[in-house]
Design a protein around this motif. Sequence first.
Motif, short mmCIF file in Angstrom:
data_model
loop_
_atom_site.label_atom_id
_atom_site.label_comp_id
_atom_site.label_asym_id
_atom_site.label_seq_id
_atom_site.Cartn_x
_atom_site.Cartn_y
_atom_site.Cartn_z
N THR A 99 1.09 7.10 -1.80
CA THR A 99 0.91 5.77 -2.38
C THR A 99 -0.33 5.08 -1.82
OG1 THR A 99 3.30 5.56 -2.67
CG2 THR A 99 2.01 3.53 -2.72
N GLN A 100 -0.54 5.22 -0.53
CA GLN A 100 -1.72 4.62 0.09
C GLN A 100 -3.00 5.23 -0.46
OE1 GLN A 100 -1.77 5.04 4.33
NE2 GLN A 100 -3.60 3.79 4.61
N ALA A 101 -3.04 6.54 -0.60
CA ALA A 101 -4.24 7.20 -1.14
C ALA A 101 -4.44 6.83 -2.60
CB ALA A 101 -4.11 8.72 -0.98
N PHE A 102 -3.33 6.74 -3.35
CA PHE A 102 -3.45 6.40 -4.76
C PHE A 102 -3.96 4.97 -4.95
CE2 PHE A 102 -1.65 4.71 -8.70
CZ PHE A 102 -2.14 5.62 -9.62
N GLN A 103 -3.47 4.07 -4.10
CA GLN A 103 -3.90 2.68 -4.22
C GLN A 103 -5.39 2.54 -3.96
OE1 GLN A 103 -1.00 1.35 -5.96
NE2 GLN A 103 -2.26 -0.30 -5.14
N LYS A 104 -5.92 3.29 -3.00
CA LYS A 104 -7.36 3.24 -2.73
C LYS A 104 -8.14 3.73 -3.95
CE LYS A 104 -7.10 3.84 2.29
NZ LYS A 104 -7.46 4.71 3.43
N LEU A 105 -7.66 4.81 -4.57
CA LEU A 105 -8.33 5.32 -5.76
C LEU A 105 -8.20 4.33 -6.91
CD1 LEU A 105 -9.74 7.68 -7.22
CD2 LEU A 105 -7.46 8.59 -7.74
N HIS A 106 -7.03 3.72 -7.05
CA HIS A 106 -6.78 2.78 -8.15
C HIS A 106 -7.67 1.54 -8.04
CE1 HIS A 106 -4.45 0.92 -11.36
NE2 HIS A 106 -4.37 -0.17 -10.61
N GLU A 107 -7.86 1.09 -6.81
CA GLU A 107 -8.66 -0.13 -6.61
C GLU A 107 -10.13 0.10 -6.93
OE1 GLU A 107 -7.89 -1.09 -2.60
OE2 GLU A 107 -5.82 -1.78 -2.94
#
Length: 884
Positions: free
Chosen positions: A560-568
């Motif tokens: 989730t942390q890695a995905f959020q960075k990509l999403h942002e």
Amino acid sequence: NDYIRQWVLKTKTYLNILLEQEVPSDRSCTICGTDGVYKCHGCFGEPLYCTNCCRMNHQRLPFHRISQWTGAFFKESCLVKIGMVMWLGHARTPCPWEDDTGESAFFADGGAEGLVTSDSEGTSDEQSNAPFAQEAHDLPTGMPFIKNNKTMTTIVDKSGVHTHMVKYCTCPGAPSADIQLFQMGLFPASFLEPKTAFSFGVLDDFLLDNLECGTLAMNYYSKLRRMTTRVFPHLVPDRYQELMRVTRQWRKLKLLKWNGFSHEDKEVMPGNLALFCPACPQPGINVTLPTGDDAEGLNGSDLETPRWLYSRSLVMDGNFKAEHLHAANPSDEVSLMDGRGFMVGDHIYKEHLSLAKEAIQRSEYNNHRTVNQANATRHRLEATGIGGCACARHGCFVPHAMVDFQKGERQMNMDYALCEALKVNAEGICHALTFYDVNCQYHKHLKDRIAESPILQIHRELEIIPGIGLWHVHGHQDSCYVRYASNFIEGTGRIDGEIMETLWAPLNIISPSACGMGTPHQKECLDYQMNDCNFMKMIRMSKSLCRKYRQAVKGIAESTQAFQKLHETADPRQVQDWEAQERLAQARRLRDPTAMDIYEVQLQKVPTRKQQELQLLASQGQHPGQACRRGAATWLAEGLTIEEVQITLQMDVRKLGRRWMDTQRLDICRQRDTLQRDINQWVDAGTTFLGDGLGDDDIQPMELQLLTLQDDSQDETDEPENDYRVFELEKVVIPLPSNLGLERCAALGVTDLVDQELTLRQGQANDALHNIRVHLADKVVIFRRTVRTAKSQATSTRAWAQVHSVDRAVSINASIYSKCQSQLCKLAADDAVSERYQQLLKEHLKVSTAVADPNSRGQRNNMLAWFWSMDVQGDSNSSDWLNE
């Protein structure tokens, strides 16, 4: 080891105790204190008893082994020889309706060889009973059993083979002899006048040995014979055939008892005697399906009632080790299970095979047996293997979903197995995931085959989503990965698409021994093995699921942390487009698997040095410049080739070390002579582009750190100190723009050559990295297919020669890339180029055979070196081994 060293000092003490037990100093009876004649090996401490105490103390311990004192040593004996009788009924006391309540009918005429009626040492009794020994087929004296006597019953126990005088209850209305034996924990081998019985303990022990150790019935009974007498095991009564027959009956009774069929009289339906996975969704058993509005949410995106929560996931596979020979007399065989366990019933299955149309398959992927052997036939075999289904999440066999193959793993076989698996406690289940090695072909016409068959049936509302395990999907065409890999199937979670391979392993231990059994017997053995496999999964499942849950919680936090960075960092409008494409692809995947191709990574092949040179020459033709600049790209490319030759020659010189043979020295001198001519011609041609401004200061020795996989035997790489030492041309730095430097190029007015060399250097780096990847992949395959399979010294030597040849090629290309990467820095390459072409280290060149085994443990989070992902498409097209 420390313990063993300390024990060695006590060896003599231990040995003395063993010898003392053979001839005890005190031979008093443990109970009454009189002369102890018998030693019991089953009682704790091997106590001594007198005749009467031994007989009375073992009325409820009839399977202990005893030895009789002869005056000089203990010889093997048995309890029946001291007058013990096994009474059945009446709390093990004589039946009041029995006329002969004693042992006179048997013992009066010397029926027991070596019978001792007193506490004496029995030497005179042995002489008086000698005639009986001759009548009993000349048995040697001291046998711990009585053979060929009609009054005796042979009882097989874990402690060995025993003979006992069994007295039955003869009261009016008393049960038959076989029932009385069974009530006492003895399984009779026959019904009328049984003379052989097996204790429940020995049957349980054999089944457990068969499950855990794969012990054959013949080997197990051979062990019991040796436990009975070490010296004459061949004289022990042979009850191997009876053991095989009784074991089949015992298995059936145990399964009926475990599954609750002893409490009520009900029909045993297919699969009722098999355990299934307790964690897979089974409506009415471990889950209640939502109704009304909640049920509608299953087809939508409602997170509270996700569709995958009520989905059944199955793995399908075949096992070619479970072969079976044709039965000698198939019409006389009797089945005790016939579809009540995991193997399907014969009648309907054979009817389905007779009606189904055989479809000839052609393999569209690499080196797998499922399709290639689908139509293979072997005339000596009734079955070439078995196949079926298991749950993908927990690895439990599905009841009544295992079939045998007549020719190979054909679609008609697996169709029946799948349809039966989808019926097991699945009423109301609307979604099922199936993972099969060849699902890309198998699933194409599955619904058509089911619709055309009068026997195959599945629930109408059931939606089957096909998938392929991650190990096999890499052997398919590239398009199969995004269409069938579990990574792209919503709700799949963490499953093992190859879990059946782990289930076949313990089954293969007993498969060879079951090959020659009768057909029903073989299927019963396989049923019992698969049932035990499911049982062991069940008792360990809670711990396994808890461990997986903790890993999932940790993993989802990191993801989730890695995905959020990509999403942002992504464009919100582009994210919306991606989500819309994903929803559309998931909705269309069942009707059109190509809809999943949106996940395919589109990689363009990186340009090679030749392509870069062609591009430069083409641009010169389109934009003609100074006449003196034409051909500069070709001249620069030739200079790069000379550098590569120099690096290769340096590698050869380094490998020779200090001790050169004349032949080796001559070869090096010839290479240097050729290199000298090439350099001279190249430098002469360079005056056209560089002018006459070059001086001796522009020619310097090359400083290069070679990257080698093999450690040289000599640390020094210089040539031997002798009169033949010559100038080392392989270390001469030729006047390329990168070697001259940017300032010197500007002074000479050749800054345009810098850009051309920068372009060519990128192509050279791409070529070197491509060669490194291909050669490392070759090395992996050589290890797996040649080195590890070498059976002789000659084969092993040739295999390692291939490995060393590949290592040399990797070292040369790694050194070329290192040189190229350093020259790119000198040419002031921009940040994008510098980031793309990183520094290459020796540890990056290490590969494991696990690269070619994606299913091995511990690789989920492992990362390959940076250069493996630079040109996947180009590598796959040029190397079959790397593609594999």
